[in-house]
Design a protein around this motif. Structure first.
Motif, PDB file in Angstrom:
ATOM      1  N   ILE A 101       0.809  -1.384  -0.049  1.00  0.00           N
ATOM      2  CA  ILE A 101       0.124  -0.062   0.048  1.00  0.00           C
ATOM      3  C   ILE A 101       0.964   1.139  -0.021  1.00  0.00           C
ATOM      4  O   ILE A 101       1.802   1.364   0.987  1.00  0.00           O
ATOM      5  CB  ILE A 101      -0.931   0.007   1.236  1.00  0.00           C
ATOM      6  CG1 ILE A 101      -1.870  -1.279   1.135  1.00  0.00           C
ATOM      7  CG2 ILE A 101      -1.761   1.178   1.226  1.00  0.00           C
ATOM      8  CD1 ILE A 101      -2.605  -1.436   2.323  1.00  0.00           C
ATOM      9  N   LEU A 102       0.867   2.040  -1.051  1.00  0.00           N
ATOM     10  CA  LEU A 102       1.422   3.273  -1.150  1.00  0.00           C
ATOM     11  C   LEU A 102       1.327   4.244   0.023  1.00  0.00           C
ATOM     12  O   LEU A 102       0.202   5.079  -0.088  1.00  0.00           O
ATOM     13  CB  LEU A 102       1.329   3.883  -2.520  1.00  0.00           C
ATOM     14  CG  LEU A 102       2.050   2.921  -3.872  1.00  0.00           C
ATOM     15  CD1 LEU A 102       1.722   3.560  -4.776  1.00  0.00           C
ATOM     16  CD2 LEU A 102       3.329   2.491  -3.426  1.00  0.00           C
ATOM     17  N   THR A 103       2.282   4.412   0.698  1.00  0.00           N
ATOM     18  CA  THR A 103       2.150   5.683   1.698  1.00  0.00           C
ATOM     19  C   THR A 103       2.463   6.908   0.740  1.00  0.00           C
ATOM     20  O   THR A 103       2.874   6.914  -0.409  1.00  0.00           O
ATOM     21  CB  THR A 103       3.205   5.789   2.701  1.00  0.00           C
ATOM     22  OG1 THR A 103       4.633   5.838   2.060  1.00  0.00           O
ATOM     23  CG2 THR A 103       3.222   4.501   3.603  1.00  0.00           C
ATOM     24  N   ASP A 104       2.375   8.297   1.188  1.00  0.00           N
ATOM     25  CA  ASP A 104       2.545   9.560   0.502  1.00  0.00           C
ATOM     26  C   ASP A 104       4.014   9.292  -0.042  1.00  0.00           C
ATOM     27  O   ASP A 104       4.328   9.739  -1.219  1.00  0.00           O
ATOM     28  CB  ASP A 104       2.271  10.555   1.358  1.00  0.00           C
ATOM     29  CG  ASP A 104       0.681  11.026   1.476  1.00  0.00           C
ATOM     30  OD1 ASP A 104       0.138  10.326   0.698  1.00  0.00           O
ATOM     31  OD2 ASP A 104       0.506  11.514   2.458  1.00  0.00           O
ATOM     32  N   ASP A 105       5.143   8.866   0.976  1.00  0.00           N
ATOM     33  CA  ASP A 105       6.477   9.020   0.373  1.00  0.00           C
ATOM     34  C   ASP A 105       6.588   7.976  -0.900  1.00  0.00           C
ATOM     35  O   ASP A 105       7.594   8.218  -1.652  1.00  0.00           O
ATOM     36  CB  ASP A 105       7.091   8.900   1.395  1.00  0.00           C
ATOM     37  CG  ASP A 105       7.266   9.962   2.528  1.00  0.00           C
ATOM     38  OD1 ASP A 105       6.890  11.064   2.211  1.00  0.00           O
ATOM     39  OD2 ASP A 105       7.541   9.742   3.746  1.00  0.00           O
TER      40      ASP A 105
END
Length: 137
Positions: free
Chosen positions: A74-78
């Motif tokens: 799951i992609l975090t903002d970073d």
């Protein structure tokens, strides 16, 4: 977007007897698979990815050379800033990743394996030449 990273334990680019964790491909939810440039395959340059809990689980699961595993992230903002550009293209270090042919083997190219094979062929040829020379004497 939720990408699936495929990891493999491979020979280190710095020392072929040392193991290193590499990313062989990144697959999108729609099944498109992308390869990383050779200089960006090893996990050591993926600092943001190493901060994610899923990565720690992957790392704990891979122990021996040639072990391979795929995991969804799951992609975090970073992570999103690191792997997806403003148009939605997969990228890394400001380079758009190339789509791979899904029918091809997604194993990483291993330059050290090529070197080993070249040395083996060379040694075999030298041995053969010595035998021929000894026979001709």
């Amino acid at each position: 977007m939720k990408p699936q990273f495929t990891f493999k334990v491979a020979a280190s680019p710095k020392h072929e007897k040392t193991n290193a964790l590499a990313i062989t491909s990144i697959m999108t939810e729609d099944g498109k698979r992308y390869g990383l440039p050779e200089d960006a395959m090893y996990v050591s340059v993926h600092k943001e990815l190493q901060k994610v809990n899923t990565f720690n689980k992957v790392k704990a699961s891979l122990k021996r050379r040639h072990d391979k595993i795929s995991a969804w992230f799951i992609l975090t903002d970073d992570l999103e800033k690191t792997y997806i550009d403003e148009a939605g293209n997969l990228e890394f270090e400001d380079r758009i990743l190339q789509e791979m042919d899904n029918e091809k083997n997604d194993d990483i190219e291993n330059p050290s394996l090529t070197k080993i094979l070249e040395k083996l062929v060379e040694a075999s040829q030298k041995k053969r030449r010595k035998k021929i020379q000894a026979y001709c004497r």
